[in-house]
Design an enzyme around this catalytic site. Structure first.
Site, PDB file in Angstrom:
ATOM      1  N   SER A 145       0.843  -1.183   0.000  1.00 19.87           N
ATOM      2  CA  SER A 145       0.000   0.000   0.000  1.00 19.87           C
ATOM      3  C   SER A 145       0.891   1.249   0.000  1.00 19.87           C
ATOM      4  O   SER A 145       1.667   1.440  -0.930  1.00 19.87           O
ATOM      5  CB  SER A 145      -0.961  -0.025   1.193  1.00 19.87           C
ATOM      6  OG  SER A 145      -1.949   0.974   1.049  1.00 19.87           O
ATOM      7  N   GLU A 249      -1.829  -2.033  -8.304  1.00 21.27           N
ATOM      8  CA  GLU A 249      -3.057  -2.369  -7.573  1.00 21.27           C
ATOM      9  C   GLU A 249      -3.562  -1.087  -6.934  1.00 21.27           C
ATOM     10  O   GLU A 249      -2.842  -0.098  -6.839  1.00 21.27           O
ATOM     11  CB  GLU A 249      -2.780  -3.435  -6.510  1.00 21.27           C
ATOM     12  CG  GLU A 249      -1.792  -3.026  -5.422  1.00 21.27           C
ATOM     13  CD  GLU A 249      -2.413  -2.244  -4.268  1.00 21.27           C
ATOM     14  OE1 GLU A 249      -3.634  -2.400  -4.014  1.00 21.27           O
ATOM     15  OE2 GLU A 249      -1.684  -1.471  -3.622  1.00 21.27           O
ATOM     16  N   HIS A 319      -4.849  -5.013  -1.972  1.00 24.15           N
ATOM     17  CA  HIS A 319      -5.709  -4.969  -0.786  1.00 24.15           C
ATOM     18  C   HIS A 319      -6.761  -6.072  -0.858  1.00 24.15           C
ATOM     19  O   HIS A 319      -7.965  -5.823  -0.961  1.00 24.15           O
ATOM     20  CB  HIS A 319      -6.378  -3.598  -0.674  1.00 24.15           C
ATOM     21  CG  HIS A 319      -5.431  -2.479  -0.405  1.00 24.15           C
ATOM     22  ND1 HIS A 319      -4.568  -1.984  -1.376  1.00 24.15           N
ATOM     23  CD2 HIS A 319      -5.204  -1.738   0.713  1.00 24.15           C
ATOM     24  CE1 HIS A 319      -3.861  -0.991  -0.854  1.00 24.15           C
ATOM     25  NE2 HIS A 319      -4.229  -0.820   0.411  1.00 24.15           N
TER      26      HIS A 319
END
Length: 349
Positions: A145, A249, A319
């Site tokens: 992330s 992502e 995620h």
């Protein structure tokens, strides 16, 4: 006159003090010819440091659970000094968070570093990191992330491989443990392929992959969270995209924002340099109310298909409940026909 030219001119005039006014100077971004540094292998029973370079954690139990996870894996857990600090949404000041990371890299008793969580703020500490220390003390760094900022900056500034995967406070289910053991302990040359369909399912809905453009490509793996990656555009903290396999992502981004970020990658010339493309999960990336929206499929058709490079979507990255642990900077072969990636080298020294 740019900053580098200005500093050079000042040096020629005798004002050398200006050239040393920052604690840790940045070097040039990684080029495709830069020597890759592999972190030292994590010894069984070694020590893993826990650092929080991004958002603060609101619950002490997150740290307790992170320690328990590391200990359950068979390692000693060491919590960095400032993990429970807070400044706004951040886990302490920029200097405190950078100091923790610099200290863990410099500490010879620490064998690897797990990031507690993502969120926001890792990019703020990039100018404060001691890249020379990191380069001289290569050790595995794991997280995802917002940790995308660290992975790319460290690769760009030092050439060191780091690992995009679950944070220390993530749900370490059996899939994550298996990934960790195969990669870190058994040092396998991993073959990344989505899980088969679940029992009782007629088709593989949960782990669905789709080929955008068939073919096979080989290159160094770079990427991470799309939002964080594109926020580094124009800085010295992005590695060279030339010949790379780009993986992306995201979460909670409306398609129009994904489109804008893909446009940024296109305009900065990154997409025209890559050899292959993989997209993972994009949870809650739904259009809002209004006149309509492009779909993610249409966005990839606009930006990726015209490149004519091997590409696929749906990889277990991001995620999601189960995600691959990917070595950022390592050489991989992408097979878009079979929707797989295979490590082509050992990722530890």
């Amino acid at each position: 006159m740019n900053k580098r030219t200005f500093l050079k001119t000042c040096s020629l005039l005798g004002a050398s003090v200006l050239a040393h006014s920052t604690a840790y100077s940045s070097t040039s971004p990684m080029t495709s010819k830069q020597h890759i540094i592999k972190p030292k292998a994590l010894p069984r029973g070694g020590s893993i440091g826990i650092v929080s370079p991004s958002s603060a954690t609101a619950h002490h139990k997150d740290i307790v659970l992170a320690k328990q996870i590391i200990e359950a894996l068979g390692y000693n857990a060491h919590v960095a000094k400032n993990v429970m600090q807070r400044r706004g949404h951040l886990a302490g000041t920029d200097q405190q968070r950078a100091d923790d990371l610099n200290t863990l890299f410099a500490d010879p008793s620490i064998d690897a570093i797990f990031c507690l969580r993502g969120g926001s703020g890792a990019a703020r500490i990039l100018p404060l990191l001691n890249y020379q220390t990191i380069k001289l003390n290569p050790k595995p760094l794991l997280g995802y992330s917002d940790i995308t900022a660290l992975h790319n900056a460290i690769l760009a500034q030092t050439g060191m491989i780091s690992f995009h995967g679950p944070n220390a406070s993530s749900d370490w289910n059996g899939f994550h443990v298996d990934q960790f053991q195969r990669l870190f302990e058994q040092q396998q040359r991993m073959r990344y392929q989505n899980l088969d369909k679940q029992d009782g399912e007629l088709v593989n809905r949960d782990y669905f992959t789709q080929t955008l453009t068939p073919g096979v490509a080989k290159g160094r793996l770079i990427g991470g969270n799309l939002t964080v990656l594109t926020a580094l555009a124009g800085s010295a903290y992005l590695p060279d995209f030339d010949g790379a396999i780009l993986f992306l992502e995201d979460i909670g981004e409306a398609p129009y924002r994904v489109d804008r970020m893909m446009s940024t990658l296109k305009l900065m010339g990154a997409l025209d340099k890559i050899a292959g493309f993989v997209f993972g999960g994009c949870n809650d990336c739904n259009p809002g109310a209004g006149y309509g929206s492009l779909s993610l499929d249409e966005i990839f058709n606009d930006y990726i298909r015209p490149l004519g490079i091997p590409a696929y979507t749906g990889a277990m990255i991001g995620h999601i409940e189960r995600q691959f642990i990917l070595p950022v900077g390592a050489m991989v072969t992408l097979d878009a026909n079979n929707r797989t990636m295979v490590l082509e080298e050992s990722v530890f020294s």
